[in-house]
Design a protein around this motif. Structure first.
Motif, PDB file in Angstrom:
ATOM      1  N   TYR A 197     -13.788  -3.669 -11.322  1.00 41.10           N
ATOM      2  CA  TYR A 197     -13.178  -4.861 -10.725  1.00 41.10           C
ATOM      3  C   TYR A 197     -11.648  -4.737 -10.633  1.00 41.10           C
ATOM      4  O   TYR A 197     -11.073  -4.847  -9.543  1.00 41.10           O
ATOM      5  N   PHE A 198     -10.977  -4.492 -11.748  1.00 39.21           N
ATOM      6  CA  PHE A 198      -9.507  -4.524 -11.746  1.00 39.21           C
ATOM      7  C   PHE A 198      -8.882  -3.346 -11.001  1.00 39.21           C
ATOM      8  O   PHE A 198      -7.974  -3.554 -10.192  1.00 39.21           O
ATOM      9  N   PRO A 199      -9.370  -2.099 -11.252  1.00 39.22           N
ATOM     10  CA  PRO A 199      -8.759  -1.028 -10.444  1.00 39.22           C
ATOM     11  C   PRO A 199      -8.960  -1.252  -8.935  1.00 39.22           C
ATOM     12  O   PRO A 199      -8.055  -0.994  -8.149  1.00 39.22           O
ATOM     13  N   SER A 200     -10.125  -1.761  -8.560  1.00 35.56           N
ATOM     14  CA  SER A 200     -10.366  -1.993  -7.140  1.00 35.56           C
ATOM     15  C   SER A 200      -9.441  -3.086  -6.614  1.00 35.56           C
ATOM     16  O   SER A 200      -8.902  -2.987  -5.505  1.00 35.56           O
ATOM     17  N   LEU A 201      -9.219  -4.128  -7.424  1.00 39.16           N
ATOM     18  CA  LEU A 201      -8.340  -5.220  -6.983  1.00 39.16           C
ATOM     19  C   LEU A 201      -6.923  -4.698  -6.744  1.00 39.16           C
ATOM     20  O   LEU A 201      -6.294  -5.006  -5.727  1.00 39.16           O
ATOM     21  N   LEU A 202      -6.448  -3.865  -7.678  1.00 42.92           N
ATOM     22  CA  LEU A 202      -5.091  -3.336  -7.522  1.00 42.92           C
ATOM     23  C   LEU A 202      -5.013  -2.373  -6.336  1.00 42.92           C
ATOM     24  O   LEU A 202      -4.074  -2.417  -5.548  1.00 42.92           O
ATOM     25  N   LEU A 203      -6.035  -1.530  -6.231  1.00 41.07           N
ATOM     26  CA  LEU A 203      -6.044  -0.572  -5.119  1.00 41.07           C
ATOM     27  C   LEU A 203      -6.053  -1.316  -3.783  1.00 41.07           C
ATOM     28  O   LEU A 203      -5.287  -1.005  -2.869  1.00 41.07           O
ATOM     29  N   ARG A 204      -6.913  -2.324  -3.691  1.00 36.62           N
ATOM     30  CA  ARG A 204      -7.004  -3.071  -2.432  1.00 36.62           C
ATOM     31  C   ARG A 204      -5.732  -3.881  -2.168  1.00 36.62           C
ATOM     32  O   ARG A 204      -5.343  -4.069  -1.020  1.00 36.62           O
ATOM     33  N   SER A 205      -5.100  -4.353  -3.231  1.00 37.61           N
ATOM     34  CA  SER A 205      -3.828  -5.055  -3.027  1.00 37.61           C
ATOM     35  C   SER A 205      -2.801  -4.101  -2.433  1.00 37.61           C
ATOM     36  O   SER A 205      -2.079  -4.457  -1.491  1.00 37.61           O
ATOM     37  N   ALA A 206      -2.744  -2.895  -2.982  1.00 37.35           N
ATOM     38  CA  ALA A 206      -1.790  -1.910  -2.464  1.00 37.35           C
ATOM     39  C   ALA A 206      -2.099  -1.603  -0.995  1.00 37.35           C
ATOM     40  O   ALA A 206      -1.189  -1.515  -0.166  1.00 37.35           O
ATOM     41  N   ILE A 207      -3.380  -1.472  -0.695  1.00 41.91           N
ATOM     42  CA  ILE A 207      -3.774  -1.212   0.698  1.00 41.91           C
ATOM     43  C   ILE A 207      -3.306  -2.370   1.583  1.00 41.91           C
ATOM     44  O   ILE A 207      -2.753  -2.176   2.669  1.00 41.91           O
ATOM     45  N   ILE A 232      13.487  -3.729  11.622  1.00 42.75           N
ATOM     46  CA  ILE A 232      12.079  -4.016  11.284  1.00 42.75           C
ATOM     47  C   ILE A 232      11.399  -2.776  10.714  1.00 42.75           C
ATOM     48  O   ILE A 232      10.664  -2.856   9.721  1.00 42.75           O
ATOM     49  N   VAL A 233      11.679  -1.624  11.341  1.00 38.74           N
ATOM     50  CA  VAL A 233      11.015  -0.404  10.873  1.00 38.74           C
ATOM     51  C   VAL A 233      11.426  -0.087   9.434  1.00 38.74           C
ATOM     52  O   VAL A 233      10.591   0.251   8.592  1.00 38.74           O
ATOM     53  N   ARG A 234      12.692  -0.233   9.154  1.00 38.93           N
ATOM     54  CA  ARG A 234      13.157   0.048   7.780  1.00 38.93           C
ATOM     55  C   ARG A 234      12.549  -0.958   6.785  1.00 38.93           C
ATOM     56  O   ARG A 234      12.148  -0.609   5.686  1.00 38.93           O
ATOM     57  N   TRP A 235      12.494  -2.192   7.214  1.00 40.21           N
ATOM     58  CA  TRP A 235      11.897  -3.243   6.367  1.00 40.21           C
ATOM     59  C   TRP A 235      10.411  -2.967   6.150  1.00 40.21           C
ATOM     60  O   TRP A 235       9.892  -3.110   5.037  1.00 40.21           O
ATOM     61  N   SER A 236       9.723  -2.544   7.198  1.00 39.87           N
ATOM     62  CA  SER A 236       8.292  -2.221   7.068  1.00 39.87           C
ATOM     63  C   SER A 236       8.086  -1.068   6.098  1.00 39.87           C
ATOM     64  O   SER A 236       7.135  -1.066   5.315  1.00 39.87           O
ATOM     65  N   ALA A 237       9.001  -0.093   6.176  1.00 43.17           N
ATOM     66  CA  ALA A 237       8.862   1.067   5.283  1.00 43.17           C
ATOM     67  C   ALA A 237       8.923   0.630   3.821  1.00 43.17           C
ATOM     68  O   ALA A 237       8.273   1.227   2.962  1.00 43.17           O
ATOM     69  N   LEU A 238       9.688  -0.424   3.566  1.00 37.05           N
ATOM     70  CA  LEU A 238       9.767  -0.934   2.190  1.00 37.05           C
ATOM     71  C   LEU A 238       8.413  -1.468   1.713  1.00 37.05           C
ATOM     72  O   LEU A 238       8.184  -1.614   0.522  1.00 37.05           O
ATOM     73  N   TRP A 239       7.554  -1.821   2.648  1.00 31.98           N
ATOM     74  CA  TRP A 239       6.199  -2.271   2.293  1.00 31.98           C
ATOM     75  C   TRP A 239       5.252  -1.087   2.208  1.00 31.98           C
ATOM     76  O   TRP A 239       4.388  -1.031   1.345  1.00 31.98           O
ATOM     77  N   ILE A 240       5.421  -0.167   3.149  1.00 30.37           N
ATOM     78  CA  ILE A 240       4.454   0.940   3.239  1.00 30.37           C
ATOM     79  C   ILE A 240       4.656   1.937   2.097  1.00 30.37           C
ATOM     80  O   ILE A 240       3.718   2.289   1.388  1.00 30.37           O
ATOM     81  N   VAL A 241       5.895   2.395   1.931  1.00 28.34           N
ATOM     82  CA  VAL A 241       6.132   3.535   1.035  1.00 28.34           C
ATOM     83  C   VAL A 241       5.780   3.210  -0.425  1.00 28.34           C
ATOM     84  O   VAL A 241       4.982   3.934  -1.024  1.00 28.34           O
ATOM     85  N   PRO A 242       6.313   2.140  -0.995  1.00 28.96           N
ATOM     86  CA  PRO A 242       5.939   1.887  -2.400  1.00 28.96           C
ATOM     87  C   PRO A 242       4.439   1.616  -2.564  1.00 28.96           C
ATOM     88  O   PRO A 242       3.830   2.092  -3.527  1.00 28.96           O
ATOM     89  N   SER A 243       3.843   0.892  -1.612  1.00 26.00           N
ATOM     90  CA  SER A 243       2.411   0.597  -1.747  1.00 26.00           C
ATOM     91  C   SER A 243       1.593   1.873  -1.719  1.00 26.00           C
ATOM     92  O   SER A 243       0.662   2.040  -2.506  1.00 26.00           O
ATOM     93  N   MET A 244       1.968   2.770  -0.803  1.00 25.34           N
ATOM     94  CA  MET A 244       1.201   4.013  -0.725  1.00 25.34           C
ATOM     95  C   MET A 244       1.489   4.905  -1.919  1.00 25.34           C
ATOM     96  O   MET A 244       0.635   5.677  -2.346  1.00 25.34           O
ATOM     97  N   ALA A 245       2.702   4.781  -2.454  1.00 23.82           N
ATOM     98  CA  ALA A 245       3.045   5.621  -3.606  1.00 23.82           C
ATOM     99  C   ALA A 245       2.203   5.265  -4.827  1.00 23.82           C
ATOM    100  O   ALA A 245       1.866   6.135  -5.626  1.00 23.82           O
ATOM    101  N   VAL A 246       1.858   3.986  -4.977  1.00 21.84           N
ATOM    102  CA  VAL A 246       1.074   3.623  -6.169  1.00 21.84           C
ATOM    103  C   VAL A 246      -0.433   3.775  -5.941  1.00 21.84           C
ATOM    104  O   VAL A 246      -1.216   3.725  -6.882  1.00 21.84           O
ATOM    105  N   MET A 247      -0.831   3.978  -4.676  1.00 31.27           N
ATOM    106  CA  MET A 247      -2.269   4.118  -4.406  1.00 31.27           C
ATOM    107  C   MET A 247      -2.942   5.228  -5.216  1.00 31.27           C
ATOM    108  O   MET A 247      -4.028   5.010  -5.754  1.00 31.27           O
ATOM    109  N   PRO A 248      -2.339   6.422  -5.311  1.00 30.24           N
ATOM    110  CA  PRO A 248      -3.021   7.468  -6.094  1.00 30.24           C
ATOM    111  C   PRO A 248      -3.285   7.032  -7.535  1.00 30.24           C
ATOM    112  O   PRO A 248      -4.340   7.328  -8.093  1.00 30.24           O
ATOM    113  N   LEU A 249      -2.311   6.302  -8.102  1.00 31.45           N
ATOM    114  CA  LEU A 249      -2.474   5.848  -9.482  1.00 31.45           C
ATOM    115  C   LEU A 249      -3.677   4.910  -9.610  1.00 31.45           C
ATOM    116  O   LEU A 249      -4.564   5.094 -10.453  1.00 31.45           O
ATOM    117  N   PHE A 250      -3.708   3.892  -8.726  1.00 34.23           N
ATOM    118  CA  PHE A 250      -4.829   2.949  -8.779  1.00 34.23           C
ATOM    119  C   PHE A 250      -6.147   3.637  -8.404  1.00 34.23           C
ATOM    120  O   PHE A 250      -7.196   3.337  -8.959  1.00 34.23           O
TER     121      PHE A 250
END
Lengths: 544, 381
Positions: A197-207, A232-250
């Protein structure tokens, strides 16, 4: 002798063997029912995760734009809100209902179970969903009608409700993969807060948060103002990059919480799971790389580029869902219901649709929606086709999606081989399939049908070497690696080994009763010993 | 040995609350769904009638645009409110509902395609209706046709789910999911009964618009009242006739339930018929006197009672259809006491919160509008 069991209905349709899936009628989808579910589900999850992350993106971006008094950004955000609503509230909602419709048609037993076990979960989720949709519309229509503070309040309400619906649905989705102690105690919360439950919740949140940024690239790329686009592109990257960076962990945590036996089928020789796990990684890497690349010239990214990034993300999401579905096999609900709608263990009220009851009584006697009840020498293939539809069609077709014709032709099995292999279904591919649900006679009939769709052509080549024998007859369950029991346990001496291969079930009682001829056994024994040498040297080089 | 019955066994997991809880939830949420659907579909039809049949073109277009703007909100309301009865019908009647869905799998899935296209059509008309009224009319017509088609699929599925005796013949003739239920004599009367009801409520929606405009733009509001009120009256008259046809089309055993055999069913039926007739008379009176209160409060109050009666009758009719095979009240129950109260709490809080959202929006949108208007007049002055 004509059976006394023949019914008026079978007289109507006696010429055609039409089948069933156990308790419910089976719906014939020529191209594969599983594929239909996959398409609807992948489109839906790709939008529904955006609906969650995108909600936070909207309100946070609005605050940012207002604080920095960036009127252009605010104007874009207004357009982006409309895009967001048109994608999530229309297509997201309809495909969400679509999943319900589709799984109800293709897996009614599983759908019914999930509804009955979790109806209060679904009902709670529905309340959040209702608030979510209302807030989305107010947020969109409120852009010109509300003052900033109140408008943002609707944004926060939207995100809160959307996230809560993820919080609820996640419990039910993960329950299917890891049912936890629910199978023993049938307690709602035990199944809900299951091991993943929890790893999936975090993984899906990151997604979800990554997708918020990825979708924003689409509306950003059609902006004419290069400076705005770059912001906008730079602002979007602030959402994409950190979220994708934590995906492997979750992701790693998620994998850790999936029982080893369940995960094994994705890592093992089962092609679908392994391939899609690889694809997920590749697509994620591509998405990540492209997202970084967009930062190189943020003011100049064209629409085509954004579409490609989003397609790569869709590829990743789709592959991930395929992995999840394929490691869940042979179950729809782990340790409770097999993929072909047969209950793993007997339970009160199961209508006799549990594995041992079906194996004892025979599937032709158990299933409801069937008009072939008898089995004799003359109707083997016809009855076999009925059995195929009941037992196999939830995942396989004869000749399309996961078509068995192709599998069998590749391995050149004769009818005896097929019948023997059907006896060890639950061992194949690290246990990705349920055991054969039926009697021995029914297994023979199924083999007759499967052989009739994939007969060995006259003059077809016999296996020329031991490797081919291994691939055709052993690779369903065994892998070419030193730790595999085949290499570990077979005697070293070629002649002793060949002799031992005469009776597989005496080597290991669960082995199918496969008959290899003298030539095949000799070639296989030679090859096994050659491979042992090769494996040792590969291991020394650090390979394998 | 007999062939086992085709009707699937009910789910082995017991009901997580007593039957009556689900029955109440099913009927209640169905009413909400059907009202939203009626406003959407009836509103769409009224929009087209206003556009194409109105003598005063300008007013016709204005009504059209005002209604068209509501459709993209009414459709998601219909879907969202439809999900709940879809959930509860599966809880109580899953083995019937899944089976009938499988028999008509492709038409059933077509509902989703129609829904998506109709939905985008409504959005197009709402966003572009002011600039391109001609095309917007055609687009709404297309969407409305699709919604009518969706209703037809739903009527097929529901009637099919209630008549398991014909399943085998249909399935074994076509297991690829292309069946409909066209041979059921009650199919078309039933379908029409729901569609005509939508037209009547579409009329009421216009009456509500009249109420909202009554003080702001009285001349326009009076026209809305006449237009909506007449629509409501004609549709309800047709509905009384149509309802009788529907009753006649039912198998006699079921028909008689409403004609004396079952006192509750008969009483509900009488209230429904008398309420409908009363609402016609009252609306005629309201139109004659141009009494907006009567049209927008009293008539809808009567209609609300009629709808509750009709929805309850619909549920009784389903149970009567299925009585030879199944009684949902016999299902095993094991109440999930650790979750059921959570649902009740979330539901109550959610409902209150939802109203807060509505009230807050109305209040602030109006305040903000006034603020902008006064700023604009200051600037102009």
């Amino acid at each position: 002798m004509r059976s006394a069991r023949a019914s008026p209905r079978s007289a109507i349709t006696a010429s055609r063997g039409r089948g069933i899936r156990m308790n419910y009628p089976v719906w014939d989808v020529a191209f594969g029912a599983g594929l239909l579910i996959a398409i609807v589900a992948i489109v839906h999850v790709f939008i529904s995760h955006f609906a969650v992350g995108g909600g936070l993106f909207l309100v946070v971006t609005e605050i940012k734009a207002r604080r920095s008094q960036d009127a252009a950004l605010l104007d874009w955000l207004k357009q982006h809100t409309r895009f967001f609503v048109l994608v999530t509230v229309v297509l997201g909602v309809v495909t969400g209902v679509g999943i319900w419709f589709t799984i109800g048609l293709i897996a009614p037993t599983a759908t019914s179970d999930l509804i009955h076990i979790y109806v209060w979960g679904w009902a709670i989720e529905w309340v959040f969903f209702f608030i979510e949709i209302t807030a989305a519309l107010f947020y969109m229509y409120g852009w010109d009608k509300l003052e900033a503070r109140v408008h943002q309040w609707y944004g926060w309400v939207y995100f809160g409700a959307a996230y809560m619906s993820l919080v609820v649905i996640n419990g039910i989705i993960t329950f299917m993969l890891t049912s936890g102690s629910w199978v023993k105690n049938h307690r709602f919360w035990m199944g809900f807060f299951n091991p993943t439950y929890f790893p999936s919740l975090l993984l899906r949140s990151a997604i979800a948060f990554a997708l918020a940024g990825l979708y924003a690239l689409i509306t950003a790329s059609v902006q004419k103002d290069a400076a705005l686009k770059a912001r906008i592109v730079r602002w979007s990257a602030l959402w994409i990059v950190p979220s994708m960076a934590v995906m492997p962990l979750f992701g790693w945590w998620y994998i850790r919480r999936v029982p080893a036996a369940v995960w094994a089928s994705a890592r093992g020789p089962m092609p679908t799971g392994t391939e899609f796990a690889g694809l997920t990684v590749v697509f994620l890497a591509v998405t990540f790389a492209l997202a970084l690349l967009s930062l190189a010239r943020p003011g100049r990214i064209p629409l085509a580029f954004s579409v490609v990034v989003l397609l790569a993300a869709l590829g990743a999401m789709g592959s991930f869902e395929f992995v999840r579905e394929s490691i869940r096999d042979p179950y729809v609900i782990e340790n409770y219901l097999y993929a072909n709608s047969i209950y793993v263990n007997p339970a009160p009220g199961d209508g006799g649709f549990d594995m041992s009851a079906v194996q004892n009584a025979g599937i032709l006697q158990t299933a409801r929606w069937i008009d072939v009840r008898t089995l004799n020498q003359d109707n083997q293939a016809v009855a076999g086709r009925e059995i195929f539809r009941v037992d196999c069609e939830s995942c396989h077709t004869a000749n399309a999606y996961r078509g068995l014709k192709h599998y069998i032709e590749l391995r050149q099995w004769d009818e005896n081989d097929i019948q023997a292999m059907l006896g060890g279904l639950d061992l194949m591919h690290n246990g990705v399939m349920p055991p054969f649900a039926g009697t021995d006679a029914e297994r023979g009939a199924l083999a007759a049908y499967l052989y009739s769709i994939a007969p060995i052509a006259p003059g077809a080549s016999l296996p020329a070497d031991g490797k081919t024998v291994f691939e055709r007859k052993c690779s369903m369950c065994h892998e070419d690696k030193p730790s595999d029991p085949l290499f570990e346990n077979l005697p070293k001496d070629p002649q002793t080994m060949a002799a031992a291969l005469q009776s597989l079930s005496s080597l290991f009682p669960l082995m199918p009763d496969l008959q290899l001829n003298d030539r095949e056994r000799t070639m296989l024994a030679q090859w096994v010993n050659t491979q042992r040498g090769a494996q040792t040297s590969a291991a020394l080089e650090g390979g394998n | 040995m007999m062939q086992p019955s085709l009707i699937p066994a009910p789910d082995p997991n017991p009901l997580p609350a007593p039957y009556w809880v689900f029955a109440v939830l099913l009927v209640t949420t169905f009413i909400l769904h059907i009202v939203a659907m009626n406003f959407m579909l009836g509103g769409g039809v009224m929009a087209l009638v206003a556009k194409w049949r109105s003598k005063d073109r300008e007013i016709g277009n204005r009504v059209f645009i005002d209604l068209a703007k509501k459709l993209p909100v009414l459709l998601p309301a219909t879907i969202t409110l439809g999900i709940a009865p879809l959930l509860f019908v599966q809880v109580l009647y899953g083995q019937f509902f899944y089976t009938s869905s499988v028999l008509m799998a492709w038409p059933w899935l077509l509902v989703l395609v129609c829904l998506t296209v109709a939905y985008y059509g409504f959005y197009y008309a709402s966003f572009k209706g002011g600039q391109r009224p001609g095309r917007a009319g055609a687009v709404i017509l297309g969407s409305i046709v699709l919604v009518f088609l969706i209703g037809f699929m739903l009527s097929n599925n529901i009637t099919l789910s209630q008549t398991p005796q014909i399943w085998g013949r249909k399935y074994f003739a076509d297991p690829a999911g292309w069946n409909l239920n066209l041979t059921d004599p009650s199919l078309f009367p039933r379908y029409l009964h729901f569609m005509v009801a939508a037209l009547a409520l579409g009329g009421l929606l216009v009456v509500f618009m009249a109420l909202a405009n009554w003080k702001r733009d009285n001349a326009y509001a009076r026209q809305l009242l006449q237009f909506g009120g007449k629509g409501f009256m004609y549709a309800t008259m047709a509905q009384v006739v149509e309802g009788v046809l529907f009753l006649v089309s039912l198998p006699s055993g079921l028909r008689l339930l409403f004609l004396g055999n079952d006192p509750v069913a008969t009483m509900l039926f009488l209230i429904g018929i008398l309420g409908s007739i009363a609402s016609i008379v009252l609306m005629a009176e309201a139109l004659r006197k141009e009494d907006i209160r009567m049209a927008a409060y009293h008539v809808p109050a009567i209609i609300a009672v009629v709808i509750v009666c009709m929805a309850t009758m619909r549920d009784m009719l389903r149970n009567a259809y299925l009585a030879p095979y199944f009684r949902p009240g016999d299902l095993a129950v094991r109440t999930q006491w650790t979750v059921f109260p959570v649902f009740l709490g979330v539901f109550a809080a959610g409902a209150i919160f939802w109203f807060v959202m509505i009230v807050r929006y109305r209040k602030h949108a109006a305040d903000h509008g006034q603020l902008r208007a006064s700023k604009a007049s200051e600037a102009a002055g």
